[in-house]
Design an enzyme around this catalytic site. Sequence first.
Site, PDB file in Angstrom:
ATOM      1  N   ASP A 136       0.730  -1.149  -0.049  1.00  0.00           N
ATOM      2  CA  ASP A 136      -0.021  -0.021  -0.121  1.00  0.00           C
ATOM      3  C   ASP A 136       0.836   1.332  -0.078  1.00  0.00           C
ATOM      4  O   ASP A 136       2.191   1.302   0.382  1.00  0.00           O
ATOM      5  CB  ASP A 136      -0.976   0.030   1.309  1.00  0.00           C
ATOM      6  CG  ASP A 136      -0.119  -0.021   2.600  1.00  0.00           C
ATOM      7  OD1 ASP A 136       0.794  -0.684   2.736  1.00  0.00           O
ATOM      8  OD2 ASP A 136      -0.747   0.272   3.463  1.00  0.00           O
ATOM      9  N   GLU A 149      -0.868  -2.002   5.342  1.00  0.00           N
ATOM     10  CA  GLU A 149       0.188  -1.917   6.461  1.00  0.00           C
ATOM     11  C   GLU A 149       0.240  -0.437   7.213  1.00  0.00           C
ATOM     12  O   GLU A 149       0.374  -0.771   8.331  1.00  0.00           O
ATOM     13  CB  GLU A 149       1.788  -1.957   5.902  1.00  0.00           C
ATOM     14  CG  GLU A 149       2.988  -2.282   7.140  1.00  0.00           C
ATOM     15  CD  GLU A 149       3.113  -1.251   7.755  1.00  0.00           C
ATOM     16  OE1 GLU A 149       3.358  -1.343   8.858  1.00  0.00           O
ATOM     17  OE2 GLU A 149       3.248   0.011   7.090  1.00  0.00           O
TER      18      GLU A 149
HETATM   19 ZN   LIG Z   1       5.327   3.682   6.236  1.00  0.00          ZN
HETATM   20 ZN   LIG Z   2       6.522   1.125   5.328  1.00  0.00          ZN
END
Ligand SMILES: [Zn+2]
Ligand SMILES: [Zn+2]
Length: 401
Positions: A81, A141
């Site tokens: 991401d 994440e």
């Molecule tokens: Zn980051």
């Molecule tokens: Zn990262």
Amino acid sequence: MINRQIEELAHGVYDKLVDLRRHFHRHPELSYHEFNTTQRIVEELEPLGYEVHRPLETGCIAVLKGGVEADRVLALRADIDALPMEEEGDYKADFLSQVPGVAHCCGHDLHTANLLGVAHILSSLQEQIPGTVVLIFQPGEEKPPGGARLLMETGLLQRLGVQAIYGLHSYPYGQVGEVSLIKGPMMARPDEFVLKVIGKGGHAAIPQKAIDPVVISAQIITVIQSIVSRSVNPLESAVVTIGKIAGGTVCNVIPDSVIMLGTIRSFSEELSERISRQIEQTATGIANAAGASIAYELIKGYPAVVNTPWAVDALEQTAAGLPGVRAVPLAEPIMAGEDFAFYQQEFPGSYMYLGTGSPQAGSDTWNWHHPCYNTDERAMITGMCLMAALVFNPKSTQSKS
Ligand SMILES: [Zn+2]
Ligand SMILES: [Zn+2]
């Protein structure tokens, strides 16, 4: 012998990976919305013979069964991401984000391309691979609850019998060719809290008729700063920071309430909860003494990244067998958070920092999440070789039986 083959294959696929990395960089997608990114990853994996699973809406898990029978299931992870921010930087001029307000300023574009490179290498060496390899292209994440947590909750990795997991992050302060390793705690738990002080508003010139939450908040902030210095073992690491305080509108009105947002960083859930309880008790005591009350909420973040010592040994040993790769010790843990920790709650393994800093790529200056953050693509040779070679190192997993 296998390492020489891995290095040749890595150099062979490198140009393609640079294109892929730049493609992901130009077309970043936010956490949990990585639809086109996932599509591109799947297109790359399927012709290579991987069995691709899609347990979440975005991201995917690719499984490759090796040709050598062995009780071994090794997982390698990349996060895919991007961040909700604008980017800038001359070094990235050729491939800047084409999506307004979204940018790969944490290097996840490189992590994704790197793991696709590993996929290419392993597919060429499939007949020689002992056991099974699981490649995780993980969404989300950057944003709680964390794609790693959601993936773990699907139970797929557990059903696949993963025995150990490894992941890497681009690292601006490491040189190309280096990988920084540390045993035990590596990245902190980033927990957050919201603390509201509820007093009684009124005229600024008639304080005796009001309960002033501003003065009470000032006392609370000062006193909770002594929790870490006086109540935490000096050999344990912790930080309490109030990052935001808001209350009131004009100079001649005492507001009803003040709200504070803070973060607690530590390496253990037990310590974080203890600090949190103390913040709540301290704030309650100070507020009550002044006739005010508080509302308090702890919002738990990702767990701490804690590396299994034998997994770090396996990484070190693997790096030593690769002439182009240098394993260096990471001097100290970093207080930033990383959802790789959710995998480590169930599987042994290690996270590592892949040196991506260089003056040529302008990537040795700017830290993660800076608009100018960049990664030197040559680091993918190091990352690919290390991850692929790990698959062939028998010490990188330990059988559960
Ligand atoms: Zn980051
Ligand atoms: Zn990262």
